[in-house]
Structures are given as structure tokens and as C-alpha cells.
Design a protein around this motif. Structure first.
Motif, PDB file in Angstrom:
ATOM      1  N   LEU A  11       0.778  -1.407   0.030  1.00 47.15           N
ATOM      2  CA  LEU A  11      -0.090   0.076   0.038  1.00 47.15           C
ATOM      3  C   LEU A  11       0.917   1.134   0.031  1.00 47.15           C
ATOM      4  O   LEU A  11       0.638   2.334  -0.818  1.00 47.15           O
ATOM      5  N   CYS A  12       1.918   1.134   0.861  1.00 47.06           N
ATOM      6  CA  CYS A  12       2.819   2.414   0.819  1.00 47.06           C
ATOM      7  C   CYS A  12       3.857   2.645  -0.326  1.00 47.06           C
ATOM      8  O   CYS A  12       4.351   3.602  -0.238  1.00 47.06           O
ATOM      9  N   ASN A  13       3.857   1.608  -0.997  1.00 53.23           N
ATOM     10  CA  ASN A  13       4.950   1.818  -2.136  1.00 53.23           C
ATOM     11  C   ASN A  13       4.077   2.157  -3.419  1.00 53.23           C
ATOM     12  O   ASN A  13       4.536   2.394  -4.444  1.00 53.23           O
ATOM     13  N   ASP A  14       2.732   2.220  -3.288  1.00 55.51           N
ATOM     14  CA  ASP A  14       1.753   2.793  -4.155  1.00 55.51           C
ATOM     15  C   ASP A  14       2.040   3.975  -4.575  1.00 55.51           C
ATOM     16  O   ASP A  14       1.613   5.023  -3.292  1.00 55.51           O
ATOM     17  N   ALA A  15       2.505   4.781  -5.515  1.00 56.03           N
ATOM     18  CA  ALA A  15       2.651   6.148  -5.642  1.00 56.03           C
ATOM     19  C   ALA A  15       1.612   7.032  -5.821  1.00 56.03           C
ATOM     20  O   ALA A  15       1.666   8.072  -4.929  1.00 56.03           O
ATOM     21  N   ASP A  16       0.320   6.513  -6.113  1.00 59.82           N
ATOM     22  CA  ASP A  16      -0.973   7.348  -5.833  1.00 59.82           C
ATOM     23  C   ASP A  16      -1.211   7.456  -4.356  1.00 59.82           C
ATOM     24  O   ASP A  16      -1.942   8.233  -3.952  1.00 59.82           O
ATOM     25  N   THR A  17      -0.995   6.309  -3.685  1.00 61.31           N
ATOM     26  CA  THR A  17      -1.398   6.445  -2.053  1.00 61.31           C
ATOM     27  C   THR A  17      -0.437   7.426  -1.477  1.00 61.31           C
ATOM     28  O   THR A  17      -1.247   7.768  -0.644  1.00 61.31           O
ATOM     29  N   LEU A  18       0.678   7.761  -1.759  1.00 56.84           N
ATOM     30  CA  LEU A  18       1.265   8.581  -1.091  1.00 56.84           C
ATOM     31  C   LEU A  18       1.169  10.082  -1.537  1.00 56.84           C
ATOM     32  O   LEU A  18       1.413  10.760  -0.711  1.00 56.84           O
ATOM     33  N   ILE A  19       0.225  10.379  -2.497  1.00 54.64           N
ATOM     34  CA  ILE A  19      -0.211  11.666  -2.591  1.00 54.64           C
ATOM     35  C   ILE A  19      -1.259  12.126  -1.611  1.00 54.64           C
ATOM     36  O   ILE A  19      -2.215  11.508  -1.554  1.00 54.64           O
ATOM     37  N   LEU A  20      -0.956  13.179  -1.049  1.00 53.56           N
ATOM     38  CA  LEU A  20      -1.974  13.470   0.059  1.00 53.56           C
ATOM     39  C   LEU A  20      -2.508  14.569  -0.691  1.00 53.56           C
ATOM     40  O   LEU A  20      -2.217  15.697  -0.846  1.00 53.56           O
ATOM     41  N   GLN A  21      -3.848  14.117  -0.792  1.00 50.49           N
ATOM     42  CA  GLN A  21      -5.043  15.056  -1.665  1.00 50.49           C
ATOM     43  C   GLN A  21      -5.680  15.490  -0.557  1.00 50.49           C
ATOM     44  O   GLN A  21      -6.547  15.036   0.498  1.00 50.49           O
ATOM     45  N   ASN A  22      -6.023  17.016  -0.317  1.00 52.99           N
ATOM     46  CA  ASN A  22      -6.845  17.795   0.248  1.00 52.99           C
ATOM     47  C   ASN A  22      -6.755  17.428   1.656  1.00 52.99           C
ATOM     48  O   ASN A  22      -7.796  17.129   2.382  1.00 52.99           O
ATOM     49  N   ILE A  23      -5.611  17.371   2.275  1.00 49.14           N
ATOM     50  CA  ILE A  23      -5.144  16.884   3.510  1.00 49.14           C
ATOM     51  C   ILE A  23      -5.153  18.416   4.371  1.00 49.14           C
ATOM     52  O   ILE A  23      -4.737  19.326   3.748  1.00 49.14           O
ATOM     53  N   GLU A  24      -5.984  18.282   5.510  1.00 44.66           N
ATOM     54  CA  GLU A  24      -5.940  19.168   6.252  1.00 44.66           C
ATOM     55  C   GLU A  24      -4.714  19.573   7.343  1.00 44.66           C
ATOM     56  O   GLU A  24      -4.294  18.826   8.038  1.00 44.66           O
ATOM     57  N   LEU A  25      -4.060  20.796   7.154  1.00 46.80           N
ATOM     58  CA  LEU A  25      -2.852  21.338   7.773  1.00 46.80           C
ATOM     59  C   LEU A  25      -3.217  22.159   8.869  1.00 46.80           C
ATOM     60  O   LEU A  25      -3.590  23.414   8.518  1.00 46.80           O
ATOM     61  N   VAL A  26      -2.842  22.045   9.913  1.00 50.05           N
ATOM     62  CA  VAL A  26      -3.248  22.679  11.267  1.00 50.05           C
ATOM     63  C   VAL A  26      -1.905  23.498  11.651  1.00 50.05           C
ATOM     64  O   VAL A  26      -1.046  22.697  12.264  1.00 50.05           O
ATOM     65  N   ASP A  27      -1.833  24.799  11.647  1.00 55.10           N
ATOM     66  CA  ASP A  27      -0.587  25.467  12.321  1.00 55.10           C
ATOM     67  C   ASP A  27      -1.426  26.396  13.499  1.00 55.10           C
ATOM     68  O   ASP A  27      -2.607  26.361  13.647  1.00 55.10           O
ATOM     69  N   ILE A  28      -0.550  27.106  14.130  1.00 57.78           N
ATOM     70  CA  ILE A  28      -0.838  27.915  15.250  1.00 57.78           C
ATOM     71  C   ILE A  28      -1.992  29.017  14.746  1.00 57.78           C
ATOM     72  O   ILE A  28      -3.138  29.177  15.220  1.00 57.78           O
ATOM     73  N   PHE A  29      -1.514  29.742  13.748  1.00 61.82           N
ATOM     74  CA  PHE A  29      -2.328  30.723  13.352  1.00 61.82           C
ATOM     75  C   PHE A  29      -2.819  30.622  11.965  1.00 61.82           C
ATOM     76  O   PHE A  29      -3.654  31.434  11.016  1.00 61.82           O
TER      77      PHE A  29
END
Length: 330
Positions: A11-29
Motif C-alpha cells: 500500500l505504501c509503495n503505491d505512488a498514488d497512495t502517497l499523494i496527500l490530496q486535500n489534507i488538512e494542515l493545522v498550524d498555530i495561526f
């Protein structure tokens, strides 16, 4: 012979799986949704996230990631103020990002924070191993250069080492079964040689003398009172000091899983040892366990200051450490 790959590896060697699409990135501000492309040598999604400065809230299929700066800021805030909980941090982030608070956010932040602490611990362990600073009791032998290091041809001193010991009940933690719910065991263990494990402390459970009883029956919680000195009745501070009071005054600590910490510090304020006080007040087993460890590491000609040393000196004399303290001139 070809190696057999697990489903996770496939699963992890699949290149398409490693593409993080529409992931929510949370920082302080800031809070945003992004598309992150992995590099050629990345095998897991969190490798790509860490490369961009984030840590996912799940190992294989993260949909939310917390910034490393956010995790580092919370770590320092929590170290400064232990009451600053993850729930408070998550509520603060919700206010900053103008979103409603939900309880599941605590678990997302907690999962990422636990992994972050584990990464720091493993990196720190590798650094200590490379510097030869991972030997037994290294912190105790090197925390304070003034106390631990000796010069060539240095004269012997009356006190080869000095320390002070005391308990503090500010860091309390409620027992998980206090409200009638099923108890939840804390499986975490300390990763530093500063800490004395509870099993070692409990070895001195029955070695202490009986607790002293306060003679002032009118107000047993009063620390001080006026005493008229006379030759026939010498002053005895044991009768007028709260910490040496009867255990009936300390039974409230049973509602806490951890009622505080007991620490050892050198005269230059460097922490040498720490142990948890579990479901109890300042029992004699805590100073006995710490003194046993100090004698094993530092040896003879030491001095220890304790705010109830008058009462504890009798306990120490009657304990299994009594002969050793005399032999090592403590």
C-alpha cells in the motif's frame, strides 16, 4: 529468493497512495487544505508530511496533520504549566481558526503529540549514545559539574556531596475510578534516569517508623505556635510541623492516582532524582528510596537537608538504611 511484502508495504509503495490530496494542515495561526506530492524516496505518507513540517494524526491514511511548530510550542507551554492540557490547547486553536470545538479533536492532537514526543526521545537517545552519555546514572553523576566533578589533587571535603529533598503536592492527578467508572491504567513509563520507579520506592513501604502524632489537638493544621522555652521542656519541632502530622490528616490523597512528586536537588538547584507520590501524602518510603539511591551512587560523606529532618532522622535510624548511613557518614 524474492522477499514477501506485507499489505502495508504494498500500500505504501503505491505512488498514488502517497499523494496527500486535500489534507488538512493545522498550524498555530493557519489552517488550510493542501495537495502534497511525495519525493522519490518516501515510503510512507508521514515522511512526506514531516518533509513539509507536519505530522499526521494517523500512520497510513492521515487526513489531518499538525505542524511541528505547533507541537513544539505546546510541549514548551506544557512544561512551563503542566495544567495546560491538550483539551485547552485544542479549544484555543478552535477559537483562533473560528471553528466549533469537537471532542474528537483532542484525540487527533494527542496521537500526533505522542508520536512527536517519541521522535524526540529516540533522537535524544541516539545523541546520548554517540556522546557516551547513556551510561547508568549518567544524569546523577553529571547534572551539576560543581558538585560532581573533582579537580586533580583536590583535598577531601567534610561533605563530599550535598542535596536537599522534599515533596510537592501541586502535580495531582485524579484517580480514573473516583467517579465509579472502570479504572484506566497508565501504561506509560518514564524514559529518563532522573525518575525512580514506583516498584523501587515500594520496597521501603514497611521500613519506616510509625508517623508522629501532633500534640496540639486544638488546631492540627497549624504550622506554627508560640512555645515558651524552658530547661525542663526543650523545644521539639516535630510536634509543631504539619508535614510530620498524623496520617489521618493525609487520607485525602487516596482520591488521587498521583498526589505529587518527591524530588532531590543539589545545592545549586539542579534536579537529581524525582519519584511520583502515588495515592498518598509524603510517606517515609519516598525519602528512604531516594536516600538509598544517593548512597549507592555518591557514597560516603554526604549531607541531606529535609524540612522535617527531626522526625525523619528517627525513621531513618530505625529503617534498613540505618546501619549504612552510619557507615557512610551521612
Amino acid at each position: 529468493m524474492p522477499s514477501v511484502l506485507s499489505n502495508d508495504d504494498l500500500l505504501c509503495n503505491d505512488a498514488d497512495t502517497l499523494i496527500l490530496q486535500n489534507i488538512e494542515l493545522v498550524d498555530i495561526f493557519s489552517r488550510k487544505f493542501a495537495l502534497l506530492q511525495p519525493l522519490a524516496f518516501h515510503r510512507f505518507p508521514n515522511e512526506s508530511l514531516i518533509y513539509h513540517g507536519y505530522l499526521g494524526c494517523s500512520p497510513l491514511h492521515p487526513t489531518v496533520a499538525i505542524s511541528l511548530c505547533m507541537l513544539a510550542a505546546y510541549r514548551q507551554s506544557h512544561r512551563t504549566c503542566p495544567w495546560f492540557s491538550i483539551q485547552v490547547q485544542c479549544k484555543a486553536l478552535c477559537h483562533l481558526h473560528n471553528i466549533p470545538y469537537q471532542p474528537y479533536l483532542n484525540m487527533q492532537f494527542l496521537d500526533a503529540y505522542d508520536v512527536y514526543l517519541e521522535i524526540l526521545h529516540r533522537v535524544d537517545s541516539l545523541i546520548k549514545a554517540a556522546l557516551k552519555c547513556d551510561t547508568q546514572d549518567w544524569c546523577l553523576l553529571n547534572s551539576c559539574p560543581c558538585c560532581c566533578y573533582k579537580l586533580d589533587d583536590e583535598d577531601d571535603m567534610t561533605f563530599e556531596w550535598l542535596a536537599t529533598i522534599d515533596g510537592n503536592n501541586s502535580l495531582k492527578r485524579w484517580s480514573s475510578s473516583i467517579y465509579g467508572t472502570s479504572p484506566r491504567d497508565d501504561l506509560w513509563t518514564q524514559c529518563s534516569d532522573y525518575w525512580l520507579h514506583c516498584t523501587k520506592v515500594d520496597q521501603f513501604q514497611l521500613n519506616g517508623a510509625q508517623p508522629h502524632v501532633i500534640s496540639n489537638q486544638q488546631d492540627p493544621t497549624d504550622d506554627w505556635e508560640d512555645v515558651v522555652q524552658s530547661d525542663s521542656a526543650p523545644f521539639n519541632c516535630i510536634d509543631h510541623w504539619r508535614n510530620a502530622g498524623p496520617e489521618a490528616c493525609k487520607c485525602m490523597f487516596s482520591v488521587f492516582e498521583e498526589s505529587g512528586i518527591f524530588i532531590v536537588a543539589c545545592r545549586h538547584w539542579f534536579i537529581l532524582l524525582v519519584c511520583d507520590m502515588v495515592k498518598s501524602g509524603e510517606f517515609s518510603k519516598y525519602p528512604l528510596a531516594t536516600l538509598d539511591h544517593l548512597l549507592n551512587v555518591y557514597g560516603k560523606n554526604g549531607g541531606v537537608a529535609y524540612n522535617i529532618s527531626c522526625a525523619f532522622s528517627k525513621t531513618l535510624e530505625n529503617s534498613c538504611l540505618g546501619p549504612r548511613t552510619c557507615e557512610l557518614n551521612l
